[in-house]
Structures are given as structure tokens and as C-alpha cells.
Design a protein around this motif. Structure first.
Motif, PDB file in Angstrom:
ATOM      1  N   ASN A  83       0.585  -1.321  -0.127  1.00 55.90           N
ATOM      2  CA  ASN A  83       0.330   0.001   0.037  1.00 55.90           C
ATOM      3  C   ASN A  83       0.929   0.929   0.567  1.00 55.90           C
ATOM      4  O   ASN A  83       1.199   1.811   0.818  1.00 55.90           O
ATOM      5  CB  ASN A  83      -0.763  -0.093   0.679  1.00 55.90           C
ATOM      6  CG  ASN A  83      -2.005   1.087   1.067  1.00 55.90           C
ATOM      7  OD1 ASN A  83      -2.014   2.243   0.120  1.00 55.90           O
ATOM      8  ND2 ASN A  83      -2.750   1.053   2.442  1.00 55.90           N
ATOM      9  N   GLY A  85       0.930   4.143  -0.613  1.00 58.89           N
ATOM     10  CA  GLY A  85       0.145   5.361   0.390  1.00 58.89           C
ATOM     11  C   GLY A  85       0.522   5.620   1.461  1.00 58.89           C
ATOM     12  O   GLY A  85       0.725   6.419   2.598  1.00 58.89           O
ATOM     13  N   ARG A  86       1.326   4.668   2.210  1.00 53.81           N
ATOM     14  CA  ARG A  86       1.263   4.883   2.935  1.00 53.81           C
ATOM     15  C   ARG A  86       3.160   4.645   3.627  1.00 53.81           C
ATOM     16  O   ARG A  86       3.556   4.619   5.002  1.00 53.81           O
ATOM     17  CB  ARG A  86       0.962   3.360   4.625  1.00 53.81           C
ATOM     18  CG  ARG A  86      -1.173   3.130   4.300  1.00 53.81           C
ATOM     19  CD  ARG A  86      -0.845   2.682   5.221  1.00 53.81           C
ATOM     20  NE  ARG A  86      -0.687   2.363   6.013  1.00 53.81           N
ATOM     21  CZ  ARG A  86      -1.523   1.961   7.515  1.00 53.81           C
ATOM     22  NH1 ARG A  86      -2.949   2.527   7.371  1.00 53.81           N
ATOM     23  NH2 ARG A  86      -0.743   2.712   8.880  1.00 53.81           N
ATOM     24  N   TYR A 113      -2.655   8.848 -10.933  1.00 58.38           N
ATOM     25  CA  TYR A 113      -4.215   9.947 -10.624  1.00 58.38           C
ATOM     26  C   TYR A 113      -5.003   9.746  -9.650  1.00 58.38           C
ATOM     27  O   TYR A 113      -6.175   9.639  -9.159  1.00 58.38           O
ATOM     28  CB  TYR A 113      -4.869   9.403 -12.272  1.00 58.38           C
ATOM     29  CG  TYR A 113      -4.439  11.105 -13.084  1.00 58.38           C
ATOM     30  CD1 TYR A 113      -4.099  11.650 -12.663  1.00 58.38           C
ATOM     31  CD2 TYR A 113      -3.206  10.422 -13.920  1.00 58.38           C
ATOM     32  CE1 TYR A 113      -2.891  12.871 -14.040  1.00 58.38           C
ATOM     33  CE2 TYR A 113      -2.425  10.654 -14.831  1.00 58.38           C
ATOM     34  CZ  TYR A 113      -3.115  11.953 -14.857  1.00 58.38           C
ATOM     35  OH  TYR A 113      -2.557  12.662 -15.811  1.00 58.38           O
ATOM     36  N   HIS A 114      -5.014   8.084  -9.119  1.00 57.68           N
ATOM     37  CA  HIS A 114      -6.478   7.382  -8.400  1.00 57.68           C
ATOM     38  C   HIS A 114      -5.796   7.274  -7.541  1.00 57.68           C
ATOM     39  O   HIS A 114      -4.452   6.114  -7.305  1.00 57.68           O
ATOM     40  CB  HIS A 114      -7.206   6.228  -9.101  1.00 57.68           C
ATOM     41  CG  HIS A 114      -7.837   7.240 -10.021  1.00 57.68           C
ATOM     42  ND1 HIS A 114      -8.624   8.252  -9.948  1.00 57.68           N
ATOM     43  CD2 HIS A 114      -7.399   7.180 -11.995  1.00 57.68           C
ATOM     44  CE1 HIS A 114      -9.482   8.911 -11.511  1.00 57.68           C
ATOM     45  NE2 HIS A 114      -8.981   7.888 -12.793  1.00 57.68           N
ATOM     46  N   ARG A 115      -6.524   6.978  -6.204  1.00 63.31           N
ATOM     47  CA  ARG A 115      -5.630   6.563  -5.006  1.00 63.31           C
ATOM     48  C   ARG A 115      -5.847   4.861  -4.795  1.00 63.31           C
ATOM     49  O   ARG A 115      -4.762   4.778  -4.600  1.00 63.31           O
ATOM     50  CB  ARG A 115      -6.657   7.153  -3.898  1.00 63.31           C
ATOM     51  CG  ARG A 115      -6.471   5.920  -2.461  1.00 63.31           C
ATOM     52  CD  ARG A 115      -7.240   7.288  -1.354  1.00 63.31           C
ATOM     53  NE  ARG A 115      -6.936   8.416  -0.771  1.00 63.31           N
ATOM     54  CZ  ARG A 115      -6.799   9.458   0.389  1.00 63.31           C
ATOM     55  NH1 ARG A 115      -7.742   7.822   0.870  1.00 63.31           N
ATOM     56  NH2 ARG A 115      -6.229   9.907   0.033  1.00 63.31           N
ATOM     57  N   GLU A 116      -6.767   4.253  -5.446  1.00 63.56           N
ATOM     58  CA  GLU A 116      -6.309   2.770  -5.608  1.00 63.56           C
ATOM     59  C   GLU A 116      -5.653   2.510  -6.129  1.00 63.56           C
ATOM     60  O   GLU A 116      -4.958   1.422  -6.254  1.00 63.56           O
ATOM     61  CB  GLU A 116      -7.708   2.243  -6.192  1.00 63.56           C
ATOM     62  CG  GLU A 116      -9.741   2.526  -6.200  1.00 63.56           C
ATOM     63  CD  GLU A 116      -9.850   4.574  -6.498  1.00 63.56           C
ATOM     64  OE1 GLU A 116      -9.416   4.499  -7.799  1.00 63.56           O
ATOM     65  OE2 GLU A 116     -10.344   4.898  -5.659  1.00 63.56           O
ATOM     66  N   GLU A 117      -4.539   3.589  -7.177  1.00 71.08           N
ATOM     67  CA  GLU A 117      -3.944   2.984  -7.702  1.00 71.08           C
ATOM     68  C   GLU A 117      -2.793   3.091  -6.916  1.00 71.08           C
ATOM     69  O   GLU A 117      -1.101   2.022  -7.042  1.00 71.08           O
ATOM     70  CB  GLU A 117      -3.440   3.380  -9.078  1.00 71.08           C
ATOM     71  CG  GLU A 117      -4.547   3.596 -10.292  1.00 71.08           C
ATOM     72  CD  GLU A 117      -3.741   4.310 -11.526  1.00 71.08           C
ATOM     73  OE1 GLU A 117      -3.319   4.385 -11.387  1.00 71.08           O
ATOM     74  OE2 GLU A 117      -4.922   4.862 -11.919  1.00 71.08           O
ATOM     75  N   LEU A 118      -2.669   3.080  -6.041  1.00 66.59           N
ATOM     76  CA  LEU A 118      -1.586   2.839  -4.592  1.00 66.59           C
ATOM     77  C   LEU A 118      -1.269   1.782  -5.022  1.00 66.59           C
ATOM     78  O   LEU A 118      -0.266   1.478  -3.562  1.00 66.59           O
ATOM     79  CB  LEU A 118      -1.660   4.021  -3.687  1.00 66.59           C
ATOM     80  CG  LEU A 118      -1.441   5.523  -4.400  1.00 66.59           C
ATOM     81  CD1 LEU A 118      -1.905   6.397  -3.543  1.00 66.59           C
ATOM     82  CD2 LEU A 118       0.225   6.146  -4.748  1.00 66.59           C
ATOM     83  N   LEU A 119      -2.291   1.023  -4.269  1.00 67.45           N
ATOM     84  CA  LEU A 119      -1.713  -0.820  -3.796  1.00 67.45           C
ATOM     85  C   LEU A 119      -1.381  -1.555  -4.831  1.00 67.45           C
ATOM     86  O   LEU A 119      -1.941  -1.108  -6.376  1.00 67.45           O
ATOM     87  CB  LEU A 119      -3.526  -0.893  -3.495  1.00 67.45           C
ATOM     88  CG  LEU A 119      -3.338  -2.494  -3.008  1.00 67.45           C
ATOM     89  CD1 LEU A 119      -3.502  -2.646  -1.591  1.00 67.45           C
ATOM     90  CD2 LEU A 119      -4.661  -3.498  -2.784  1.00 67.45           C
ATOM     91  N   TRP A 120      -0.159  -1.478  -4.700  1.00 70.75           N
ATOM     92  CA  TRP A 120       1.160  -1.964  -6.062  1.00 70.75           C
ATOM     93  C   TRP A 120       0.126  -3.396  -5.346  1.00 70.75           C
ATOM     94  O   TRP A 120       1.057  -4.238  -4.436  1.00 70.75           O
ATOM     95  CB  TRP A 120       2.345  -2.121  -5.691  1.00 70.75           C
ATOM     96  CG  TRP A 120       2.116  -0.493  -6.068  1.00 70.75           C
ATOM     97  CD1 TRP A 120       1.263   0.517  -6.911  1.00 70.75           C
ATOM     98  CD2 TRP A 120       3.696   0.152  -6.265  1.00 70.75           C
ATOM     99  NE1 TRP A 120       2.376   1.951  -6.143  1.00 70.75           N
ATOM    100  CE2 TRP A 120       3.756   1.673  -6.578  1.00 70.75           C
ATOM    101  CE3 TRP A 120       4.998  -0.266  -6.224  1.00 70.75           C
ATOM    102  CZ2 TRP A 120       4.183   2.290  -7.278  1.00 70.75           C
ATOM    103  CZ3 TRP A 120       6.023   0.604  -5.692  1.00 70.75           C
ATOM    104  CH2 TRP A 120       5.856   2.261  -6.512  1.00 70.75           C
TER     105      TRP A 120
END
Ligand code: SF4
Ligand code: SF4
Lengths: 137, 367
Positions: A83, A85-86, A113-120
Motif C-alpha cells: 500500500n 500511499g503509506r 491519478y487514483h488512490r486505488e492505484e497506490l495499492l501495488w
């Protein structure tokens, strides 16, 4: 004499004006970062033994992995997500990894562009050539 | 004194204002252009770092220490890891001690360069700003090639440093040290020797010695008010007692001296790094520490001289893997209280300069 300091400053800037250029033409020219730079992560799933040491080392609970036991009672990695984003990109997880399956790499164009894409999904990412080579193309 | 028929005007400056150096907010009370009172409002960058420390293991908190004074990451970590080492009675290998000094002092130079740069920018001096940032970039490159990150290197570990420096580090450091005298000359030539800068800063925002002492001001701000006090000399930590360096002190107590003393400190840091560069031994950079750290029950206080002032770490251990309490004393937080005292009676343009001369970093103020 008042103004002497001003002239001195001006002479320094004029001297520098004819010196070498220090700025870079990013993004046309992409800098190559040193090999220790922590700007992204890459996983080699074949090397991972699902020991979970990276999960425990992380201060921010970034890493989520699942594994299953095979018929020889050995753990096999099923999914591996980060994740981002963290993530602090602190490198404590890669330091803890005993097999060096999880490594730092120098891909730095990570904006999405989107927060969901931060979950690699690290297993899927490991198949993308430009990311697993660790270079920005 | 107010003219009859006029009234006081209160102006909100910040938290998003280019010259508040982050997210500082102040309510400025004005009589025309003259500042009558300033109320600092802090807390916009509060991340609860002390609480975070309690929910992480001792090692896991190290990356967060870089985010206190983010302009000089290494020195914050130095205070923290040394405090934990004191608690656990850990010895650090010689080479790691020297590397720590080199990094901490490079961080100090980088931080002071930003201070000088932004001080000049606040009186519209763009050129000195770009010169200082140009040279700071070389320091950040040194951090990056060794530790992997520029502003938050996360380099120190409890018991040493994370890894040895790469081959190219020492030559790059040497060439940086060789170029420093010329850089310092340039800063003097384009900023400190400039009459416009001098007339904007000299005798502005006086912080008298008694007031500075009573307000517990620390760091370069105190030394620019005529008090020669520095934790590196008063209570040497790490291996600072092995180096030969001076503590610069100025007696002008004004904005100019608070800027100028940073330039003098850069020169002293250079001396320290040169000695460390000369004496650094070969050897391991990390001692053997258990994988899971469990310091014995007890408490410790450790203080270091970080570029913004005195930084103290108070850590209470209950014998588990996580600290029971961490309290951080930061120089910048305490230094904020000098602002309302020294800006009274100055014009609003001077407020910006005076504020810049205090060298606050909001990461440290708000924690
Ligand atoms: S780099 Fe740090 S924050 Fe990111 S996953 Fe690794 S340990 Fe966690
Ligand atoms: S520490 Fe390394 S080997 Fe262990 S689970 Fe994490 S990536 Fe896999």
C-alpha cells in the motif's frame, strides 16, 4: 564607499553567468539516480520464502502478503501487495529480507491519478520489464 | 500610539504564506504599518510523532526522526539513536562514530545554507538563494549516494549506521570540502557584503542577551546574542570531544548577526568534517545488536546540538520492544517564543526578515 558590496556581488554573478550550466532538462533528459536511492520497490517472487520478516519490519503496515503450504510443507507465496500511499520508502523492509527478494529500485515516476492505484500488486509488477530492471525508460 | 479615529488592524499571516517557511500562522496586530503585537499559532504540521514512537519499535521509529527538522535529518536521528544506545549501554564502532559526525555536520551545513538562502529570498534576493541551493544540492547528493535518500536519509541505526559509504563518497566529500572556501566567499560577496541586505538587517529585531537567556533560546540564535553556549562543547556527545573547533559568538543581537553566525558555523562544521575525513579508521560500521531490541526498564535523557537549537530526547522503557514514552524537546519550538518579543515596533516588511532570522522549521515546532 557605499555600493562597493553591490558591485562585488555583481562581479560574482557575471563570472558565474559564463560558467557551466547546472540545471537539467527534465523530463526530456532523465537523470540516473545512484544505485542506493530508495524511490521504488521491486519483488522477485521466485526468491521470496514468505517468511514475513518484511511485514514485521515495516513501521507502517504497508505490506500485505498471503501464502499457502505446498505438499512438502513449504510456504509458497500467493499474493504480495504494498500500500504505497503509506510507504515512507525507508528501506527497513528490504534490510530485513533474508533472501533479497524485495529490493529497492530507482524508478521514480510513481505518480498516479487514483488512490486505488497506490495499492501495488508486486507480483504483477515484477513482470513489467521497465520496473523489474529498476530503470526509468 | 494610535492616532485618534483610527483602529488596530489584525492581519492573518499564514499558514500558507511563502515567507512563513512552512505552515506557520501568526496573527499580526498592526497600527498602520507598524506591528504592535504578534500571536504565533502553531500546530498545522502536528503529526503526533511522540505518540507514533510509542506504537513502533525502537528501530522502526528512526525514519520518523528525520522528519522533525527535515532540513537536517541526520542530526535528529543522531540524538535518538544515541539516547537508545545510552539506555542499552551499546558501544558503537569507531568508523560509525566518524561517519555519524560527518553526516551530522554536513546536515548542519545544508540546514544553514537553506536558512541563509531563504533569509535572502525574503528580502527579494533571488541570486544568493540559488547559489546556496546549488551547494546544498551537493550535500544532498552525498546523502543520496550513501543512505539512499536526500532529505530523509534514515542512515543511523541503533549500534552504528546502516551501511558503509560507497567508494565514490570520499572523493566527492573531498572535492566539496575543497570548494567550500570559494563558496563561502561567494555568499559573503553576494549577500552579507551587500549594502541593501545590510541596511535591511542590521539593528533590526534586537534580541538582548538577558531576554534570550530568560526565554531559553538555544542554538545559533542564542549565540548571535552574545552567549557562547553549544551542547557540543558544554556536554560533548558521541566523539565531539576529539575535534578541534570553535563556538562562534556574535554580540550584535540583530537579524544580520543571526544570519551571519550561520556562515561562521558553516566554517566550523567544515573544520570538523576535515578532521573526521583525515582520521576516519577502517572497520565495521555496525556492532552486534539483537534483532529484536528490548532495552532494560529505565529512562534516559540525551541532548544534542541540532542546527535549530538544543534537541533533547527523553525515553522511558518498560522493558518491551516499544518505548513506553518518548518526549522530544526541540530547539525551534522553544525559539518561537522570541518572535512576539522582538518584532514589536517594527514594520510589517521587517517582520518577514526577523521571522526568517529565527530559522524555524515547522516539522520541529509542531512535531
Ligand atoms: S520502505 Fe519502509 S514504510 Fe515502505 S514498506 Fe518498506 S518498511 Fe514499510
Ligand atoms: S522478507 Fe523477503 S523473503 Fe521474507 S516474505 Fe518478505 S520479501 Fe519474502
Amino acid at each position: 564607499m557605499f555600493g562597493k558590496g553591490l558591485l562585488k556581488g555583481l562581479s560574482i554573478t557575471i563570472k558565474r553567468l559564463y560558467g557551466p550550466n547546472l540545471t537539467e532538462y527534465y523530463p526530456e533528459v532523465k537523470p540516473i539516480l545512484p544505485s542506493r536511492t530508495r524511490s521504488s520497490m521491486v519483488l522477485e517472487p521466485e526468491k521470496c520464502i514468505s517468511c514475513g520478516l518484511c511485514v514485521n519490519a515495516c513501521p507502517n503496515q504497508v505490506i500485505i502478503l498471503t501464502s499457502e503450504k505446498d505438499d512438502k510443507n513449504k510456504k509458497v507465496l500467493q499474493t504480495y501487495h504494498m500500500n504505497m500511499g503509506r510507504c515512507l520508502l525507508c528501506g527497513l523492509c528490504t534490510e530485513a529480507c533474508p533472501t533479497k527478494a524485495l529490493k529497492l529500485c530507482q524508478v521514480y515516476e510513481n505518480a498516479v491519478y487514483h488512490r486505488e492505484e497506490l495499492l501495488w500488486d508486486m507480483m504483477a509488477r515484477s513482470k513489467q520489464a521497465n520496473i523489474s530492471s529498476g530503470k526509468v525508460e | 500610539m494610535m492616532i485618534e479615529g483610527t483602529q488596530e488592524y489584525s492581519l492573518n499571516m499564514g499558514p500558507q504564506h511563502p515567507s512563513t517557511h512552512g505552515v506557520f500562522r501568526m496573527v499580526v496586530h498592526l497600527d498602520g504599518e507598524v506591528v504592535t503585537k504578534v500571536e504565533p499559532k502553531i500546530g498545522y504540521l502536528h503529526r503526533g510523532l511522540e505518540k507514533m514512537a510509542e506504537s513502533r519499535t525502537y528501530t522502526q521509529f528512526i525514519p520518523y526522526t528525520d522528519r522533525l527538522d527535515y532540513l537536517a535529518g541526520p542530526h535528529n536521528s543522531l540524538g535518538y539513536v544515541q539516547a537508545v544506545e545510552k539506555l542499552m549501554d551499546t558501544e558503537v564502532p569507531e568508523r560509525a562514530e566518524y561517519l555519524r559526525i560527518i553526516f551530522a555536520e554536513l546536515g548542519r551545513i545544508a540546514s544553514h545554507l537553506v536558512m541563509i538562502a531563504s533569509g535572502s529570498l525574503d528580502i527579494s534576493g533571488w541570486t544568493p538563494w540559488s547559489y546556496c541551493f546549488r551547494d546544498r544540492e551537493r550535500i544532498l547528493d552525498l546523502f543520496e549516494m550513501t543512505a539512499g535518500n536526500r532529505m530523509t536519509p534514515n542512515y543511523f541505526r541503533i549500534g552504528g549506521v546502516s551501511q558503509d559509504v560507497p567508494e565514490e563518497f570520499m572523493p566527492a566529500l573531498k572535492s566539496f570540502l575543497e570548494d567550500m572556501p570559494e563558496m563561502i566567499e561567494e555568499y559573503y560577496g553576494i549577500f552579507f557584503g551587500n549594502e541593501i541586505a545590510q541596511s535591511r538587517m542590521k539593528s533590526v529585531g534586537i534580541l538582548p542577551k538577558e531576554l534570550a537567556e530568560n526565554l531559553l533560546i538555544t542554538g545559533a540564535n542564542l549565540r548571535a546574542s552574545g552567549v557562547q553556549y553549544d551542547v557540543r562543547k558544554a556536554e560533548p556527545y558521541g566523539i565531539y570531544d576529539r575535534f578541534d573547533f570553535e563556538i562562534p559568538v556574535l554580540y550584535g543581537c540583530d537579524t544580520y548577526d543571526r544570519h551571519f553566525i550561520r556562515l561562521l558555523e558553516i566554517q566550523e562544521s567544515k573544520k570538523i568534517i576535515e578532521q573526521a575525513y583525515k582520521d576516519i579508521p577502517a572497520g565495521p560500521v555496525m556492532t552486534k545488536v539483537p534483532k529484536v531490541l528490548k532495552p532494560p526498564v529505565g529512562k534516559v535523557y540525551h541532548r544534542v546540538e541540532n542546527p535549530k537549537g538544543e534537541m533533547g530526547w527523553y525515553i522511558v522503557s518498560n522493558g518491551s520492544t516499544k518505548p513506553a514514552r518518548v518526549r522530544i524537546r526541540t530547539g525551534a519550538f522553544v525559539n518561537v517564543q522570541m518572535l512576539p518579543e522582538i518584532v514589536k515596533g517594527w514594520k510589517i516588511q521587517d517582520l518577514v526578515t526577523i521571522f526568517a532570522s529565527m530559522d524555524l522549521v515547522l516539522g520541529e515546532v509542531d512535531k
